[in-house]
Design an enzyme around this catalytic site. Structure first.
Site, PDB file in Angstrom:
ATOM      1  N   PRO A  48       0.807  -1.218   0.000  1.00  0.00           N
ATOM      2  CA  PRO A  48       0.000   0.000   0.000  1.00  0.00           C
ATOM      3  C   PRO A  48       0.840   1.267   0.000  1.00  0.00           C
ATOM      4  O   PRO A  48       1.741   1.401   0.810  1.00  0.00           O
ATOM      5  CB  PRO A  48      -0.787  -0.115   1.304  1.00  0.00           C
ATOM      6  CG  PRO A  48       0.088  -0.925   2.196  1.00  0.00           C
ATOM      7  CD  PRO A  48       0.816  -1.894   1.312  1.00  0.00           C
ATOM      8  N   ASP A  87      -2.018   2.820   2.749  1.00  0.00           N
ATOM      9  CA  ASP A  87      -1.345   2.871   4.039  1.00  0.00           C
ATOM     10  C   ASP A  87      -1.699   4.214   4.648  1.00  0.00           C
ATOM     11  O   ASP A  87      -1.413   5.249   4.062  1.00  0.00           O
ATOM     12  CB  ASP A  87       0.158   2.754   3.801  1.00  0.00           C
ATOM     13  CG  ASP A  87       0.929   2.655   5.093  1.00  0.00           C
ATOM     14  OD1 ASP A  87       0.331   2.283   6.116  1.00  0.00           O
ATOM     15  OD2 ASP A  87       2.134   2.954   5.069  1.00  0.00           O
ATOM     16  N   TRP A 597       4.433  -0.583  10.370  1.00  0.00           N
ATOM     17  CA  TRP A 597       4.877  -1.708   9.532  1.00  0.00           C
ATOM     18  C   TRP A 597       4.089  -2.968   9.827  1.00  0.00           C
ATOM     19  O   TRP A 597       4.000  -3.862   8.995  1.00  0.00           O
ATOM     20  CB  TRP A 597       6.379  -1.951   9.710  1.00  0.00           C
ATOM     21  CG  TRP A 597       7.162  -0.861   9.052  1.00  0.00           C
ATOM     22  CD1 TRP A 597       7.934   0.075   9.653  1.00  0.00           C
ATOM     23  CD2 TRP A 597       7.212  -0.584   7.656  1.00  0.00           C
ATOM     24  NE1 TRP A 597       8.463   0.913   8.712  1.00  0.00           N
ATOM     25  CE2 TRP A 597       8.035   0.528   7.485  1.00  0.00           C
ATOM     26  CE3 TRP A 597       6.639  -1.182   6.532  1.00  0.00           C
ATOM     27  CZ2 TRP A 597       8.305   1.076   6.242  1.00  0.00           C
ATOM     28  CZ3 TRP A 597       6.901  -0.647   5.299  1.00  0.00           C
ATOM     29  CH2 TRP A 597       7.737   0.478   5.166  1.00  0.00           C
ATOM     30  N   GLN A 633      12.351  -1.359   1.021  1.00  0.00           N
ATOM     31  CA  GLN A 633      11.349  -2.068   1.816  1.00  0.00           C
ATOM     32  C   GLN A 633      11.884  -3.382   2.371  1.00  0.00           C
ATOM     33  O   GLN A 633      11.152  -4.118   3.021  1.00  0.00           O
ATOM     34  CB  GLN A 633      10.120  -2.380   0.956  1.00  0.00           C
ATOM     35  CG  GLN A 633       9.376  -1.175   0.490  1.00  0.00           C
ATOM     36  CD  GLN A 633       8.728  -0.445   1.636  1.00  0.00           C
ATOM     37  OE1 GLN A 633       8.490  -1.017   2.691  1.00  0.00           O
ATOM     38  NE2 GLN A 633       8.471   0.826   1.437  1.00  0.00           N
ATOM     39  N   TRP A 637       8.477  -3.647   4.519  1.00  0.00           N
ATOM     40  CA  TRP A 637       7.355  -4.517   4.154  1.00  0.00           C
ATOM     41  C   TRP A 637       7.764  -5.962   3.916  1.00  0.00           C
ATOM     42  O   TRP A 637       7.107  -6.892   4.355  1.00  0.00           O
ATOM     43  CB  TRP A 637       6.672  -3.943   2.913  1.00  0.00           C
ATOM     44  CG  TRP A 637       5.314  -4.479   2.661  1.00  0.00           C
ATOM     45  CD1 TRP A 637       4.290  -4.559   3.558  1.00  0.00           C
ATOM     46  CD2 TRP A 637       4.827  -5.024   1.434  1.00  0.00           C
ATOM     47  NE1 TRP A 637       3.186  -5.108   2.951  1.00  0.00           N
ATOM     48  CE2 TRP A 637       3.482  -5.399   1.644  1.00  0.00           C
ATOM     49  CE3 TRP A 637       5.376  -5.213   0.169  1.00  0.00           C
ATOM     50  CZ2 TRP A 637       2.692  -5.961   0.647  1.00  0.00           C
ATOM     51  CZ3 TRP A 637       4.583  -5.761  -0.831  1.00  0.00           C
ATOM     52  CH2 TRP A 637       3.266  -6.135  -0.587  1.00  0.00           C
ATOM     53  N   LYS A 670      19.952  11.566  -6.334  1.00  0.00           N
ATOM     54  CA  LYS A 670      18.646  11.238  -5.802  1.00  0.00           C
ATOM     55  C   LYS A 670      17.710  12.411  -6.110  1.00  0.00           C
ATOM     56  O   LYS A 670      18.084  13.559  -6.006  1.00  0.00           O
ATOM     57  CB  LYS A 670      18.762  11.065  -4.290  1.00  0.00           C
ATOM     58  CG  LYS A 670      17.785  10.068  -3.728  1.00  0.00           C
ATOM     59  CD  LYS A 670      18.126   9.786  -2.276  1.00  0.00           C
ATOM     60  CE  LYS A 670      17.007   8.971  -1.656  1.00  0.00           C
ATOM     61  NZ  LYS A 670      17.293   8.576  -0.293  1.00  0.00           N
ATOM     62  N   LYS A 673      13.006  17.494  -3.803  1.00  0.00           N
ATOM     63  CA  LYS A 673      12.422  18.802  -4.060  1.00  0.00           C
ATOM     64  C   LYS A 673      13.475  19.886  -3.929  1.00  0.00           C
ATOM     65  O   LYS A 673      13.481  20.866  -4.663  1.00  0.00           O
ATOM     66  CB  LYS A 673      11.289  19.059  -3.067  1.00  0.00           C
ATOM     67  CG  LYS A 673      10.009  18.387  -3.500  1.00  0.00           C
ATOM     68  CD  LYS A 673       8.858  18.747  -2.569  1.00  0.00           C
ATOM     69  CE  LYS A 673       7.652  17.878  -2.898  1.00  0.00           C
ATOM     70  NZ  LYS A 673       6.903  17.489  -1.715  1.00  0.00           N
TER      71      LYS A 673
END
Length: 1114
Positions: A48, A87, A597, A633, A637, A670, A673
């Site tokens: 999610p 999520d 988590w 993850q 996850w 990377k 913003k």
RNA sequence: AGUCUCGUAGCUCAGGUGGUUAGAGCGCUACACUGAUAAUGUAGAGGUCCGCAGUUCAAGUCUGCGCGGGACUACCA
């Protein structure tokens, strides 16, 4: 009405919108699932996303990967249900809300109630769902958005509670300690997030000590002295009273040093890491004579008496350094080994205070070492830490926690108490706890060295005071209890890439610690644990019904108001539930929330509200066949899914997993913003379309490698792959419509009756199906995409179609033409299917333009490989054709002879008869492609020989170099001898070897009198002499070419017949007369006449001659 | 600091089990092709295969040690 739709030009984003609309209007996604009802299911879990942030380009990446395998397996006949999910809990949501509302955590419960706060979170978290749904649809990600699981739902939470209560029943849920950053000044633990705020790490100067720990029985080390001390360095002497162990590195070399005790001056032995001896002893000290030492001499003599690995020190016991309290929860005062021990600082022996360091805590636990926590939560020593001289109990361990006034007061006390050890206390400055402990060690003969030390130390971002690492109570899941099983079961998971599973994930499992579930926050799943005030009774609630019964009991007992009604399972409502214990005492909820988590790791169960509902659905959808998320993850996850399924069901929860890499900007930075290098997925798709974006991402690099996202690459994918495929279709459509071709799958020309070119591309197509299936089945999409691209661009478009063009435009419909159309059609159709998982839009567009029999390419069955059609020999032959053509063209180029000029002959010198047979099959293709009349084979004359290193290397071994030189120097006679006899004796240095044909490669590099080109073993010669006839034909061709251009400029249809009038010109005259029929056929000319004297409309240039010409539609 | 990973042409990437001209696409230059033309072909320029050491007859490929990028974990006596 054209059978196959023709396009002037293709606007990619625009046609994608049309395809999208068609999917929506006709519910194609739903059909792709319902069509497979009753078939085997392919289970996919959606990790999610959090809807409180905007989607980025990296989401296009991860979702392209997910979508692709779901679509692919649908094509393979599986039913693939995909339930979307959101999520919704967690700190980022809270922070976002606080920003929006302009409040801080302290305001919660004051300016805003917890209920209002959580309500704000609930609203805020779904803020961007529309944007997300738009992206999902626009990029062509097929997932069922109508019925998503949402982690804040009561049903979802109820499943979590049920799972937690199962863990509780198994004894896997417990309350325990962990070492967490803690701010005594603020009275709160700090999350790692808070600790990572800028400015929290500050430079400080601390008093450090090297303390001497006396070994109880050092006989195993065979010391030369009575007493043997372990030396350990610390920057926090205040933790020494809480010392319970010493850690050494198992593989670090330590040494036993005989020396003089710096304060008692007796002969002693000390242990420290060999590499660090130089830090404490200067070389000249080793020269000193022990016998000459006088008490008080600055330089201490020393002598290394022995060396050993840390492993050998393990288990030695020592006397407690500062015995203020005894250890009650485990073993103590032993030497243990720790993987974190280095020889960079200190002595290579680390003092372990399990209560005040995370490493210390972990290593102590692993070794059964107990702890001492002689500091309270305010940051003060317990009362027992006093000796009346140096330490006085209940005092702050860090100087920074005291005000100036408090320091002055303490100073007065210090002056009095320390007078027994310090003669003149009048000039005494305030001594910190650290300094006084050092003084105490020194006085008691337990100090080897003291010094000031500069280092960085974390500070609380709110109070600016140094933090302590402190044991705090938390609820844990005892993942360590199933560690072995998790490691074991992990081996059955197919990880892509493999190293993430064995390396990163595997190592993580090996070093597993218990899962700290507790979070002291507001917006999240409440821990369903109620306890009596004294902690004697604990209850973990496993369902809403069970809680409802408790509420009733609570009301009955008078603990709760009768009017109480539980509607929401969040804070603060659940906290209001108070019910009686078995003894009738009040039970309160433990105030913690659980780690988010856990929310996502429980999605296999909670998305179906298992076990309260949908039991069969759950069972049919567990475990997942496939999941995919970012590599970040791994410990998120991927871990929580695995941990929960192993603990609850002793099973894996996913069989195949792709851990995809990051999407970086084109410079490898990377995206952020702050740097302004974020790529907007919507803008990208709006400009180039979803397919080009997806294709670029998948074909550029393996999904698990980081992708340097360059928008130019997307443009290139569009141009190269999609553009070529579009052109190929366009070409097919134009001519198929002219000839009224219509593909009939029931009446195709048998393969055996098709030309070699057709059979070749069909063979290539089948090989492609095979390759794509293999790679996709292996969850390796990049080679699959590249293979499709190579097939379309290089083989289909640039060879098959290019060489077949004449077949399409020449003459009336016939069998060959029919076969050509069929072959091209079949290739395009299969390509549309193969590419559809990656490029769902274009493939469907193509499929529908080809009038595929299903409503959408996504509802078709993936073609099986027709093995019988794969003709590797033919593929090899065509490879020769391509190579030879390329070589001939290269000679033409070098000699400056254009392809339009026909040439007489290609010569190929041969060593190997087999190659000849291969080439003969395709010689007509070669001749047509390079515009040469004939191809001949000749015996090689000028042969050269080259060792086959791979074969010969094994034979000659060390004599390889000399042998290679000898072989290359062989004469023509020797080569001929080797060829005829099949072997040749060769003396290399002092040994004679028998060289066989297989040991060498014989080739012909030169043909006297011809222009040649070489590539590998092939040599091609071109006869570039021009006969008059050839020259005339060249002129005719040039004339045709110019007139074709004119036809086109005149906007004539390709089928229009014309009349041609040509002005008289010497240059052309004989050529036109000679090749008139040919010219007319090529130009679809009804007539071709010389028109002397007339003024003609156009002027064309034929080999630098101006020719007047007029064409008219016939 | 540890673990994992990557480092090959200006850019993006291929290069089973070590084998001798290290490849492709894009970009650049030149030429050609022109009934697919917002395509295509050919040729050219462009490489210390991150460095060093080792194993080997032979290393882009195997081993070790470094350097640089990235991710994750940890923040340490």
């Amino acid at each position: 009405m054209s059978k196959y739709k023709e396009y002037k030009k293709l606007d990619f984003p625009a046609f994608e919108e049309e395809v999208l609309k068609n999917w929506q209007d006709n519910q194609v996604f739903e059909k792709s699932v319902s069509l497979r009802e009753g078939q085997r299911s392919f289970v996919f879990y959606e990790g999610p996303p959090s809807a409180n942030g905007m989607p980025g380009i990296h989401h296009v990446m991860s979702r392209a990967v997910k979508d692709m395998f779901c679509r692919y397996n649908t094509l393979k006949g599986f039913q693939v249900k995909r339930k979307a999910g959101w999520d919704t809990h967690g700190l980022p949501v809270e922070i976002q809300v606080e920003k929006t509302l302009g409040i801080t955590k302290e305001d919660i419960g004051k300016k805003i109630s917890v209920a209002e706060y959580n309500e704000a979170c609930r609203k805020d978290v779904m803020k961007f769902t529309d944007v997300w749904n738009n992206l999902t649809q626009r990029m062509g990600y097929w997932v069922n958005l109508n019925d998503p699981y949402v982690t804040y739902d009561n049903n979802y939470i109820e499943t979590l509670w049920n799972l937690l209560s199962r863990l509780f029943e198994k004894g896997l849920l417990y309350k325990g300690y962990t070492i967490q950053p803690y701010s005594p000044a603020a009275g709160t633990g700090l999350s790692s997030h808070e600790l990572n705020q800028p400015g929290t790490y500050k430079d400080v100067k601390d008093s450090t000590a090297v303390a001497m720990f006396l070994l109880n029985d050092a006989s195993a080390l065979k010391p030369e002295t009575e007493r043997v001390y372990m030396l350990a360095w610390t920057t926090t002497p205040w933790t020494l009273p809480s010392n319970t162990a010493l850690a050494v590195g198992a593989n670090i070399t330590y040494c036993l040093i005989k020396t003089i005790h710096p304060h008692t001056h007796e002969l002693v032995s000390v242990v420290m890491a060999k590499d660090l001896v130089g830090k404490y002893f200067k070389p000249e000290q080793a020269e000193l004579d022990f016998a000459a030492y006088q008490a008080g001499d600055k330089l201490l003599p020393y002598h290394i008496s022995d060396e050993f690995k840390g492993e050998e020190l393990k288990g030695l016991s020592y006397q407690q350094l500062l015995p203020f309290a005894q250890v009650e929860n485990g073993d103590a005062f032993r030497v243990i080994t720790g993987d974190f021990v280095t020889t960079e600082d200190g002595t290579g022996i680390v003092h372990i205070a399990p209560s005040f360091g995370a490493d210390d805590f972990r290593v102590a636990k692993q070794n059964g070492i107990g702890s001492l926590t002689l500091v309270d939560k305010r940051g003060r020593f317990l009362d027992c830490v006093q000796d009346g001289v140096f330490l006085y109990g209940e005092e702050y361990v860090k100087e920074a926690y005291l005000t100036e006034d408090e320091k002055q007061k303490d100073l007065a006390i210090q002056k009095e108490k320390l007078s027994s050890v310090i003669k003149d206390t009048s000039k005494l400055n305030y001594l910190s706890v650290d300094e006084r402990i050092i003084l105490k060690l020194q006085t008691e003969g337990k100090l080897f060295k003291k010094e000031k030390y500069d280092h960085t130390y974390p500070h609380c971002w709110r109070t600016d005071k140094p933090i302590l690492y402190y044991p705090l109570e938390s609820w844990f899941i005892k993942t360590t209890a199933v560690k072995e099983r998790m490691v074991e079961l992990n081996k059955s998971i197919n990880w892509k890439p493999e190293h993430t599973g064995t390396g990163r994930f595997g190592n993580w499992l090996e070093n597993l610690v218990d899962w700290n579930l507790s979070r002291s926050r507001y917006w999240g799943t409440p821990l369903p644990v109620w306890r009596t005030a004294d902690g004697s009774e604990t209850r973990c609630i496993g369902s809403v019904n069970e809680l409802q019964e408790c509420i009733e009991a609570g009301k009955k007992a008078g603990f709760m108001p009768e009017s109480f009604e539980l509607k929401d399972l969040h804070k603060p409502f659940v906290d209001e539930v108070i019910f009686p214990s078995s003894k009738g005492e009040k039970m309160f909820r433990e105030p913690d929330l659980i780690d988010v988590w856990f929310d996502s790791g429980a999605m296999p169960y909670a998305q179906w509200h298992y076990p309260f509902e949908n039991k069969e659905i759950f069972e049919g959808n567990f475990p997942a066949d496939f999941i995919a998320e970012g590599v970040d993850q791994t410990r998120g996850w991927f871990f929580t899914l695995h941990a929960l399924s192993v603990m609850l069901f002793d099973q894996i929860s996913y069989k195949n997993v792709i851990a995809n890499g990051l999407v970086l900007d084109k410079n490898g930075q990377k995206m952020s913003k702050r740097l302004g290098n974020v790529v907007d997925p919507f803008a990208t798709i709006a400009k180039y379309g979803a397919d080009a974006t997806r294709w670029y991402m998948i074909s550029n690099s393996d999904p698990w490698d980081n992708l340097k996202f360059d928008i130019e690459g997307v443009a290139e994918s569009q141009r190269k792959f999609f553009g070529t495929l579009y052109n190929t279709y366009g070409f097919f459509a134009i001519y198929a419509n002219i000839d009224g071709f219509e593909f009939n799958p029931d009446k195709t020309t048998p393969l055996a009756q098709r030309t070699e070119l057709d059979r070749w591309i069909y063979s290539k197509l089948q090989s492609l199906v095979k390759t794509v299936r293999q790679h996709m089945d292996d969850y390796d999409p990049t080679p699959a995409a590249r293979a499709i691209e190579e097939f379309v661009c290089d083989h289909l478009s640039n060879w098959h179609v290019r060489l077949s063009r004449r077949r399409f435009w020449k003459g009336e419909m016939n069998e060959d033409k029919q076969a050509a159309y069929e072959t091209l059609y079949e290739c395009l159709l299969v390509v549309s299917q193969l590419m559809s998982p990656i490029a769902p839009f274009f493939s469907d567009w193509l499929y529908k333009n080809l009038n595929g029999k299903m409503e959408s390419v996504h509802l078709t069955d993936l073609p099986e490989v027709i093995e019988a059609a794969i003709d590797t020999e033919l593929e090899e032959q065509m490879d020769y054709a391509q190579r030879i053509s390329s070589m001939v063209l290269s000679i033409r180029k070098k000699e400056n002879i254009k392809v339009r000029q026909p040439l007489q002959k290609i010569l190929i010198p041969l060593i190997d008869q087999r190659i000849k047979d291969e080439i003969v099959h395709v010689q007509n293709l070669i001749l047509a492609e390079v515009n040469v009349k004939q191809l001949e084979f000749i015996d090689a004359i000028d042969k050269s020989i080259k060792p086959n290193f791979k074969v010969l290397g094994k034979k000659l071994g060390g004599k390889m170099k000399a042998g290679a030189a000898l072989i290359q120097a062989m004469t023509q006679d020797q080569i001929v001898e080797l060829e005829s006899k099949g072997q040749l004796e060769l003396q290399i240095e002092d040994e004679v070897f028998v060289i066989e044909l297989g040991d060498v490669e014989i080739l012909s590099k030169e043909i006297p009198g011809y222009k040649v080109a070489n590539e590998g073993r092939l040599t091609v010669a071109l006869d570039i002499s021009l006969s008059e006839e050839l020259r005339q034909e060249g002129i005719a061709r040039e004339f045709i070419s110019k007139l074709q251009a004119l036809r086109k400029d005149s906007n004539l249809e390709v089928t229009d017949k014309i009349h041609i009038l040509v002005g008289e010109h010497e240059y052309l005259k004989s050529s036109i007369n000679q090749f008139k029929t040919y010219i007319c056929t090529e130009l679809l000319a009804a007539s071709l006449e010389f028109a002397s004297g007339k003024t003609l409309e156009n002027t064309i240039d034929v080999d630098d001659n101006s020719i007047q010409v007029t064409i008219q539609k016939a």
